[in-house]
Design a protein around this motif. Structure first.
Motif, PDB file in Angstrom:
ATOM      1  N   MET A  17      37.400  41.949 -33.766  1.00  0.00           N
ATOM      2  CA  MET A  17      36.723  41.249 -32.684  1.00  0.00           C
ATOM      3  C   MET A  17      35.250  41.064 -33.027  1.00  0.00           C
ATOM      4  O   MET A  17      34.732  41.698 -33.945  1.00  0.00           O
ATOM      5  CB  MET A  17      36.838  42.040 -31.384  1.00  0.00           C
ATOM      6  CG  MET A  17      38.252  42.369 -30.963  1.00  0.00           C
ATOM      7  SD  MET A  17      39.174  40.932 -30.430  1.00  0.00           S
ATOM      8  CE  MET A  17      38.687  40.870 -28.733  1.00  0.00           C
ATOM      9  N   LEU A  18      34.589  40.209 -32.249  1.00  0.00           N
ATOM     10  CA  LEU A  18      33.152  40.008 -32.371  1.00  0.00           C
ATOM     11  C   LEU A  18      32.461  40.614 -31.159  1.00  0.00           C
ATOM     12  O   LEU A  18      32.944  40.483 -30.038  1.00  0.00           O
ATOM     13  CB  LEU A  18      32.826  38.511 -32.444  1.00  0.00           C
ATOM     14  CG  LEU A  18      33.387  37.777 -33.647  1.00  0.00           C
ATOM     15  CD1 LEU A  18      33.140  36.275 -33.515  1.00  0.00           C
ATOM     16  CD2 LEU A  18      32.779  38.300 -34.944  1.00  0.00           C
ATOM     17  N   GLU A  55      21.358  35.858 -24.542  1.00  0.00           N
ATOM     18  CA  GLU A  55      22.679  36.485 -24.597  1.00  0.00           C
ATOM     19  C   GLU A  55      23.580  35.930 -23.500  1.00  0.00           C
ATOM     20  O   GLU A  55      24.750  35.615 -23.735  1.00  0.00           O
ATOM     21  CB  GLU A  55      22.582  38.003 -24.477  1.00  0.00           C
ATOM     22  CG  GLU A  55      23.942  38.657 -24.683  1.00  0.00           C
ATOM     23  CD  GLU A  55      24.185  39.894 -23.852  1.00  0.00           C
ATOM     24  OE1 GLU A  55      24.930  40.761 -24.303  1.00  0.00           O
ATOM     25  OE2 GLU A  55      23.637  39.972 -22.731  1.00  0.00           O
ATOM     26  N   LYS A  56      23.039  35.796 -22.294  1.00  0.00           N
ATOM     27  CA  LYS A  56      23.816  35.259 -21.174  1.00  0.00           C
ATOM     28  C   LYS A  56      24.285  33.838 -21.482  1.00  0.00           C
ATOM     29  O   LYS A  56      25.439  33.479 -21.230  1.00  0.00           O
ATOM     30  CB  LYS A  56      22.965  35.283 -19.905  1.00  0.00           C
ATOM     31  CG  LYS A  56      23.695  34.944 -18.657  1.00  0.00           C
ATOM     32  CD  LYS A  56      22.768  35.118 -17.452  1.00  0.00           C
ATOM     33  CE  LYS A  56      23.547  34.923 -16.171  1.00  0.00           C
ATOM     34  NZ  LYS A  56      22.741  35.182 -14.990  1.00  0.00           N
ATOM     35  N   ASP A  57      23.391  33.007 -22.059  1.00  0.00           N
ATOM     36  CA  ASP A  57      23.752  31.635 -22.421  1.00  0.00           C
ATOM     37  C   ASP A  57      24.842  31.602 -23.493  1.00  0.00           C
ATOM     38  O   ASP A  57      25.770  30.790 -23.424  1.00  0.00           O
ATOM     39  CB  ASP A  57      22.528  30.869 -22.932  1.00  0.00           C
ATOM     40  CG  ASP A  57      21.504  30.579 -21.840  1.00  0.00           C
ATOM     41  OD1 ASP A  57      21.808  30.780 -20.641  1.00  0.00           O
ATOM     42  OD2 ASP A  57      20.380  30.176 -22.199  1.00  0.00           O
ATOM     43  N   ILE A  58      24.744  32.489 -24.483  1.00  0.00           N
ATOM     44  CA  ILE A  58      25.749  32.539 -25.555  1.00  0.00           C
ATOM     45  C   ILE A  58      27.090  33.011 -25.004  1.00  0.00           C
ATOM     46  O   ILE A  58      28.143  32.449 -25.330  1.00  0.00           O
ATOM     47  CB  ILE A  58      25.274  33.419 -26.726  1.00  0.00           C
ATOM     48  CG1 ILE A  58      24.094  32.749 -27.433  1.00  0.00           C
ATOM     49  CG2 ILE A  58      26.410  33.687 -27.713  1.00  0.00           C
ATOM     50  CD1 ILE A  58      23.398  33.614 -28.465  1.00  0.00           C
ATOM     51  N   TYR A  67      36.955  38.307 -24.485  1.00  0.00           N
ATOM     52  CA  TYR A  67      37.997  39.318 -24.309  1.00  0.00           C
ATOM     53  C   TYR A  67      37.642  40.193 -23.114  1.00  0.00           C
ATOM     54  O   TYR A  67      38.296  40.154 -22.096  1.00  0.00           O
ATOM     55  CB  TYR A  67      38.158  40.130 -25.594  1.00  0.00           C
ATOM     56  CG  TYR A  67      39.156  41.254 -25.469  1.00  0.00           C
ATOM     57  CD1 TYR A  67      40.499  40.975 -25.277  1.00  0.00           C
ATOM     58  CD2 TYR A  67      38.747  42.573 -25.548  1.00  0.00           C
ATOM     59  CE1 TYR A  67      41.430  42.004 -25.149  1.00  0.00           C
ATOM     60  CE2 TYR A  67      39.664  43.596 -25.427  1.00  0.00           C
ATOM     61  CZ  TYR A  67      40.995  43.316 -25.220  1.00  0.00           C
ATOM     62  OH  TYR A  67      41.906  44.340 -25.086  1.00  0.00           O
ATOM     63  N   LYS A  68      36.590  40.986 -23.242  1.00  0.00           N
ATOM     64  CA  LYS A  68      36.045  41.752 -22.121  1.00  0.00           C
ATOM     65  C   LYS A  68      34.688  42.322 -22.509  1.00  0.00           C
ATOM     66  O   LYS A  68      34.403  42.525 -23.696  1.00  0.00           O
ATOM     67  CB  LYS A  68      36.987  42.859 -21.654  1.00  0.00           C
ATOM     68  CG  LYS A  68      37.255  43.956 -22.630  1.00  0.00           C
ATOM     69  CD  LYS A  68      38.195  44.986 -22.012  1.00  0.00           C
ATOM     70  CE  LYS A  68      38.532  46.069 -22.987  1.00  0.00           C
ATOM     71  NZ  LYS A  68      39.419  47.064 -22.435  1.00  0.00           N
ATOM     72  N   LEU A  69      33.860  42.534 -21.508  1.00  0.00           N
ATOM     73  CA  LEU A  69      32.499  43.030 -21.697  1.00  0.00           C
ATOM     74  C   LEU A  69      31.771  42.180 -22.735  1.00  0.00           C
ATOM     75  O   LEU A  69      31.670  40.982 -22.566  1.00  0.00           O
ATOM     76  CB  LEU A  69      32.503  44.514 -22.044  1.00  0.00           C
ATOM     77  CG  LEU A  69      33.179  45.438 -21.023  1.00  0.00           C
ATOM     78  CD1 LEU A  69      33.287  46.853 -21.553  1.00  0.00           C
ATOM     79  CD2 LEU A  69      32.437  45.405 -19.701  1.00  0.00           C
TER      80      LEU A  69
END
Length: 92
Positions: A17-18, A55-58, A67-69
């Protein structure tokens, strides 16, 4: 001290995952991640003083792969998007 949004690749829930996260001190935060999981691969980071908004925009831009969080499905499109920023930097 560099602030911004980082991109890591790591094993998670049986797959790769990323992780997209932010920090006021990128290098310190990444070293913390690596010490807790040596299998983490650092893709890089986008340098920004407005890292929380970035970060919010990305996260919003990549929402279809969420996926989550802070975890996202490992897709080249996310990595390419990160690398498209002029302030993208690779480390290590």
């Amino acid at each position: 001290m560099k602030s911004g949004v980082y991109l890591l690749k790591a094993p998670y829930s049986g797959t790769e995952m990323l992780k997209i996260g932010f920090s006021k001190n990128i290098l310190k935060r990444i070293k913390t991640h690596i010490s807790s999981n040596p299998l983490i691969e650092v893709i890089g980071y986008i340098e920004s003083n407005d890292y929380k908004r970035l970060e919010k925009d990305i996260h919003y831009k990549c929402r279809s792969l969420h996926y989550k969080l802070e975890w996202f499905y490992n897709r080249d499109v996310i990595i390419e998007y990160f690398k498209s920023f002029e302030s993208f930097k690779e480390i290590f």
